[in-house]
Design a protein around this motif. Structure first.
Motif, PDB file in Angstrom:
ATOM      1  N   GLY B  38       0.827  -1.211   0.000  1.00  0.00           N
ATOM      2  CA  GLY B  38       0.000   0.000   0.000  1.00  0.00           C
ATOM      3  C   GLY B  38       0.855   1.252   0.000  1.00  0.00           C
ATOM      4  N   HIS B  41       2.591   1.632  -3.415  1.00  0.00           N
ATOM      5  CA  HIS B  41       1.659   2.205  -4.372  1.00  0.00           C
ATOM      6  C   HIS B  41       1.532   3.724  -4.184  1.00  0.00           C
ATOM      7  N   SER B  44       4.613   5.676  -5.418  1.00  0.00           N
ATOM      8  CA  SER B  44       4.668   5.806  -6.871  1.00  0.00           C
ATOM      9  C   SER B  44       3.526   6.654  -7.400  1.00  0.00           C
ATOM     10  N   ARG B  45       2.348   6.415  -6.893  1.00  0.00           N
ATOM     11  CA  ARG B  45       1.141   7.087  -7.392  1.00  0.00           C
ATOM     12  C   ARG B  45       1.218   8.603  -7.232  1.00  0.00           C
ATOM     13  N   TYR B  46       1.835   9.056  -6.134  1.00  0.00           N
ATOM     14  CA  TYR B  46       1.885  10.504  -5.887  1.00  0.00           C
ATOM     15  C   TYR B  46       3.254  11.096  -6.210  1.00  0.00           C
ATOM     16  N   GLY B  47       4.151  10.268  -6.682  1.00  0.00           N
ATOM     17  CA  GLY B  47       5.477  10.777  -7.054  1.00  0.00           C
ATOM     18  C   GLY B  47       6.244  11.318  -5.861  1.00  0.00           C
ATOM     19  N   GLU B 230      -1.897   7.492   3.126  1.00  0.00           N
ATOM     20  CA  GLU B 230      -1.987   8.728   2.339  1.00  0.00           C
ATOM     21  C   GLU B 230      -0.583   9.307   2.177  1.00  0.00           C
ATOM     22  N   PRO B 231      -0.381  10.098   1.110  1.00  0.00           N
ATOM     23  CA  PRO B 231       0.983  10.585   0.842  1.00  0.00           C
ATOM     24  C   PRO B 231       1.571  11.449   1.955  1.00  0.00           C
ATOM     25  N   GLU B 359      -0.032  -3.000  -6.141  1.00  0.00           N
ATOM     26  CA  GLU B 359       0.842  -2.755  -4.994  1.00  0.00           C
ATOM     27  C   GLU B 359       2.213  -3.390  -5.173  1.00  0.00           C
ATOM     28  N   THR B 367       3.937   1.411 -13.966  1.00  0.00           N
ATOM     29  CA  THR B 367       2.737   2.191 -14.235  1.00  0.00           C
ATOM     30  C   THR B 367       2.928   3.674 -13.954  1.00  0.00           C
ATOM     31  N   TYR B 368       3.668   3.987 -12.908  1.00  0.00           N
ATOM     32  CA  TYR B 368       3.737   5.401 -12.498  1.00  0.00           C
ATOM     33  C   TYR B 368       5.117   6.028 -12.661  1.00  0.00           C
ATOM     34  N   GLY B 369       6.183   5.237 -12.508  1.00  0.00           N
ATOM     35  CA  GLY B 369       7.486   5.876 -12.315  1.00  0.00           C
ATOM     36  C   GLY B 369       8.545   5.617 -13.359  1.00  0.00           C
TER      37      GLY B 369
END
Lengths: 348, 379
Positions: B38, B41, B44-47, B230-231, B359, B367-369
Motif C-alpha cells: 500500500g 503504491h 509511486s502514485r503521488y510521485g 496517504e501521501p 501494490e 505504471t507510475y514511475g
C-alpha cells in the motif's frame, strides 16, 4: 400496414421475446411495427423498406459503427438504448461532423421481457429525436436463451464534416493545449453502482449525452485549429491520451489539479480502489487545440450546457517515449499509463 | 473528499518536504523500507520521490499480498478451479498471476473453469448459499488485514449450516516476514540491503496494533514508524524516521494515530484466533519457507478447509529463473534491475507476481514511475 391485420395485439406488458420474433414471419413483422417503429417513428421507417434512401449534401462524409453490450441494461442517467444513440452520434461528431442518420441492429435473447425492450426502444427514440438524428433503418435477430445477454445493440452513424476540417489522432503537435469538456468518470461509476455484486448508493448519474451541438460550437470557434477530438469512453481519459500520444508520436503533460472530478466519483473510486482517469465517460470529449485558439475554444465551450465545466488540463510535449506524464495534486510526478487488463479493485 | 483531501494537500506536502530537507544530514544517506505494498503504491502514485532529497532512499518491502504468494499455491488454486464441481472465488488481482506454466486463473476461466471475482468474503458465502450444488472455495490471501473478514465468512457459513463452502487459506503474518528480512544474510552479513528503519504497515497495524514491532525496534535496533497510506502520512513518517536515526533512537512510533491503537483491534484478533492457527512454516515468494509465518484453519473447523476437503498437496514450484521478483521482494534489487522488466514482463503480460498487483513494486514502478529511468539514462 395497420395493426388490424394481426389476429392478436403484441402483449408488451407481460410478453417475452421468443424465437418466432426473429423467424421472419408475422410475429417478427408485428414486433418491428408495434414496438420498434412505434418508438423510433420517422418518414424512412414508415416506408417499410430494407434500406433507407436519402440525398447526400456536399462535404466530407463521416461514418462510424459501434456495438453496445452493457450490463446492467438500465443505469442511473440512461440505458442501453439512449447509450447506443449517444455513443454513435459522438463517434461521428468527434470527426468534426454533424451526424445525419443512424441505423440500429438488435440482437435479442429469447425470453427477454417485451416491456423492457419497449423501454429501451422508447428511450432510443427519445434520444434520437432530442438529438435530431433519426434511426432510419434497422434489423432484428433473436438468439436462443443463454446465447445472448438480454439485448445487444449495434448502431451505425453517418454525418457530414466541413471540407476544410480534417481532425485526426495523428495531428497533435508539441505546444497544443488539451481540453476536457467536463467532469470525468461519471458514466463508469453510475454503471458500477448498479452491478450485481457491487451495488452502492451514489447520487452520480451517467453523463451519457450527444456531443454534436457542442462540437458545432467548437468547430465554429476554432475551425482547423482543432486538431483532434475524442470521446474518452472505455479506458477513460488515460486510454485516450495514450492512444493520441502513440498516433501523433508526442507526449502529454497534464495537471491532476486541473482535472474536473465530481466528489461523488472521487469517493466511489476511492472506495473501490479505482482511478477516475481510467473510468468510462459517455458525454465528454477531449480536444487537442492549437495554443493560439485554446482560449477561444474554451470560451465557446463554456457557453454550451455540455461544456460549462470545460478546462485546459495540460499540453502536448515532444517525447520520444510517448509518455503521458502528470503532475499529481500532491506535487510529485507520475505516468498515466494504459490500463492493464480490467481495472480491478485492490485487495487491501 | 473529507478526511482524504487533507492528507493529499500539496501545500502541506511542500512544507513537510522542506522540513525533511532541513532535518536530514546532508553528509549521510538514509535507507527506509516501506514494508507494505500500500505504501509502495502511494509512493509511486503521488510521485513522493520527487519531494525527497536525493540522500533519502525508499526500499520496497515484501508487503504485497499477491506478490508474496508462491507459484506453488497459485498452481494449487488453478488445480482446484479445474475440478468440475468447484466454483473458485477470488479477489480480482489474483486472477492474473501466472502459475508455473504461465497460465493464470483468468486463462482457466477462459477454458471453462468456474472462477469468479468477488469484492468481499461475504459475496463468496452468498454464492455458496445460492448455488448449493456447487463446491464454493474462497481463495483467501493477504496479511492480517484480510484475515478477519475470512474468519467472519467461516462464521457466517457455519451459522447458515452451509456444507459447500470452504476456504483455501493463504493468510500470512507481517511480523514473521519482517523478522525474516532482518535476519537474512542480505541484511546481516553481506550488507546487500541497507535498512535504517521501517515505515510500518497501515491497515495491518489497525488489526495487530503497534506492539508487535517493539521486538524489531529493540532487537535489531531499527526504528519503526507506523504510517497511514496517504501521501502526507508517508512524508511525515520519513521525517519521524530521520529524527530517530539522527538522535540514535530506535523506537516504535505511531504516525497513524487516527486509526491505529497500541493494542490493535481486540475483536478482530479474537475472531482470527477462534478460527486459525499457525502453520509451522509457509512458503513466501522471495523469502522461501518462513517459520510460523502462515495461518491455517483449526481442526475444529476442518469442514471449512479446502486443503483438507480436496486434498491439496503442498508443492513448491520454482519461479521463472530470469524473474527477479524474489530479490525485489527482499529489497536486494530494484524493478529496473530485472532483465525482464518492461521487455517481456509488463502489467499486460506479467511474468512475475510483482508486475500483477497495483501494490507490487514492479507494477507500481512501470505504471507510475518508469519515466524516471529514462531521465536517469539521459542525464
Amino acid at each position: 400496414m395497420s395493426i388490424k391485420t394481426y389476429r392478436r395485439k403484441l402483449d408488451i406488458k407481460s410478453g417475452r421475446v421468443d424465437l418466432s420474433h426473429g423467424a421472419g414471419g408475422r410475429a417478427m413483422a408485428q414486433l418491428i411495427a408495434d414496438l420498434f417503429h412505434e418508438a423510433l417513428d420517422n418518414e424512412w421507417l414508415r416506408r417499410g423498406n430494407d434500406q433507407a434512401a436519402f440525398d447526400v449534401a456536399g462535404g466530407r462524409m463521416v461514418m462510424t459503427t459501434d456495438s453496445y453490450v452493457i450490463s446492467p441494461l438500465f443505469f442511473p442517467g440512461g440505458d442501453i438504448g439512449s447509450l447506443a444513440v449517444h455513443g454513435t452520434i459522438n463517434d461521428v461528431a468527434m470527426g468534426g461532423a454533424q451526424p445525419l442518420y443512424l441505423s440500429a441492429s438488435f440482437i435479442l435473447e429469447e425470453g427477454f421481457a417485451l416491456i423492457d425492450l419497449k423501454r429501451i426502444a422508447d428511450s432510443m427514440g427519445a434520444a434520437a429525436r432530442a438529438a435530431r438524428v433519426p434511426v432510419i433503418t434497422g434489423d432484428t435477430k433473436v438468439v436462443e436463451r443463454g446465447k445472448g445477454d438480454g439485448v445487444f445493440i449495434s448502431t451505425t452513424g453517418i454525418g457530414v464534416a466541413p471540407p476544410s476540417l480534417d481532425l485526426s489522432a495523428d495531428k497533435a503537435k508539441p505546444g497544443d493545449r488539451v481540453i476536457v469538456s467536463g467532469s470525468i468518470g461519471d458514466h463508469g461509476v453510475a454503471v458500477m453502482s448498479r452491478r450485481q455484486n457491487l451495488s452502492f448508493d451514489t447520487e452520480i448519474v451517467s453523463d451519457s449525452a450527444p456531443l454534436h451541438d457542442l462540437v458545432a460550437v467548437m468547430v465554429e470557434a476554432a475551425g482547423p485549429d482543432l486538431r483532434v477530438m475524442r470521446d474518452p469512453t472505455r479506458g477513460g481519459l488515460a486510454a485516450t491520451l495514450n492512444e493520441l500520444a502513440q498516433r501523433s508520436d508526442v507526449g502529454f503533460r497534464i495537471e491532476e489539479a486541473a482535472l474536473p472530478v465530481k466528489p461523488g466519483v472521487a469517493a466511489a473510486c476511492e472506495l473501490l480502489g479505482l482511478d477516475p482517469l481510467y473510468v468510462a465517460n459517455e458525454g465528454k470529449l477531449v480536444a487537442v487545440v492549437a495554443p493560439s485558439s485554446a482560449d477561444i475554444v474554451l470560451a465557446a465551450m463554456h457557453g454550451h450546457p455540455l461544456g460549462r465545466e470545460a478546462a485546459v488540463i495540460g499540453e502536448v510535449v515532444a517525447d520520444d517515449h510517448r509518455f503521458v506524464q502528470m503532475t499529481t495534486g500532491f506535487g510529485g510526478g507520475r505516468i498515466v499509463d494504459w490500463l492493464s487488463g480490467e481495472q480491478l479493485p485492490r485487495i487491501c | 473528499m473529507k478526511y482524504i483531501d487533507e492528507y493529499r494537500d500539496s501545500r502541506l506536502a511542500r512544507s513537510l518536504a522542506a522540513a525533511i530537507a532541513r532535518t536530514a544530514d546532508l553528509s549521510a544517506s538514509y535507507y527506509f523500507m516501506e514494508f507494505c505494498g500500500g505504501h509502495t503504491h502511494t509512493i509511486s502514485r503521488y510521485g513522493i520521490e520527487d519531494l525527497l532529497p536525493r540522500n533519502i532512499h525508499l526500499v520496497h518491502g515484501p508487503g504485497c499480498p499477491v506478490c508474496v504468494l508462491p507459484v506453488g499455491r497459485i498452481d494449487a488454486a488453478f488445480r482446484l478451479a479445474q475440478r468440475p464441481e468447484v466454483t473458485l472465488c477470488t479477489y480480482g488481482d489474483l486472477m492474473r498471476v501466472p502459475g508455473t506454466k504461465g497460465t493464470s486463473l483468468m486463462n482457466a476461466r477462459a477454458t471453462g473453469a468456474d472462477v469468479r471475482m468477488v469484492y468481499s468474503t461475504r459475496d463468496a458465502v452468498r454464492i455458496a448459499e445460492a448455488e448449493p450444488a456447487r463446491q464454493v472455495v474462497f481463495f483467501a490471501i493477504g496479511f492480517e488485514t484480510t484475515t478477519p473478514p475470512t474468519a467472519l465468512a467461516i462464521r457466517l457459513a457455519a451459522r447458515k449450516g452451509l456444507t459447500n463452502f470452504t476456504v483455501f487459506c493463504n493468510h500470512v503474518l507481517t511480523p514473521s516476514a519482517i523478522q525474516n528480512i532482518l535476519e537474512s544474510p542480505d541484511v546481516r552479513e553481506f550488507g546487500r540491503v541497507r535498512i535504517d528503519g521501517f515505515i510500518g504497515p497501515a491497515h495491518v497495524s489497525t488489526v495487530i496494533g503497534t506492539e508487535p514491532y517493539a521486538f524489531f525496534a529493540e532487537e535489531f535496533e531499527k526504528p519503526v514508524v507506523v504510517a497511514g497510506f496517504e501521501p502526507l502520512d508517508v512524508l511525515q513518517a520519513v521525517l519521524m524516521l530521520i529524527r530517530q536515526v539522527n538522535e540514535g533512537r530506535h523506537e516504535v512510533e505511531n504516525e497513524y494515530g487516527r486509526a491505529v491503537r497500541r493494542e490493535g483491534n481486540q475483536r478482530a484478533k479474537a475472531e482470527v484466533a477462534e478460527f486459525f492457527e499457525l502453520r509451522k512454516r509457509f512458503e513466501w515468494r522471495g523469502l522461501g519457507f518462513v517459520p510460523y509465518s502462515g495461518l491455517r484453519l483449526k481442526e475444529k473447523y476442518a469442514a471449512f478447509d479446502a486443503e483438507r476437503r480436496f486434498d491439496v498437496e503442498e508443492i513448491s514450484a520454482a519461479d521463472n529463473p530470469a524473474c527477479e521478483c524474489g530479490a525485489i521482494l527482499r529489497g536486494v534489487k530494484k524493478p529496473a534491475d530485472c532483465k525482464l522488466f518492461g521487455t517481456v514482463c509488463t502489467p499486460d503480460t506479467p511474468m512475475g507476481s510483482c508486475m500483477v498487483s497495483a501494490e507490487g513494486a514492479c507494477a507500481a514502478h512501470w505504471t507510475y514511475g518508469r519515466f524516471r529511468d529514462q531521465s536517469r539514462k539521459a542525464s
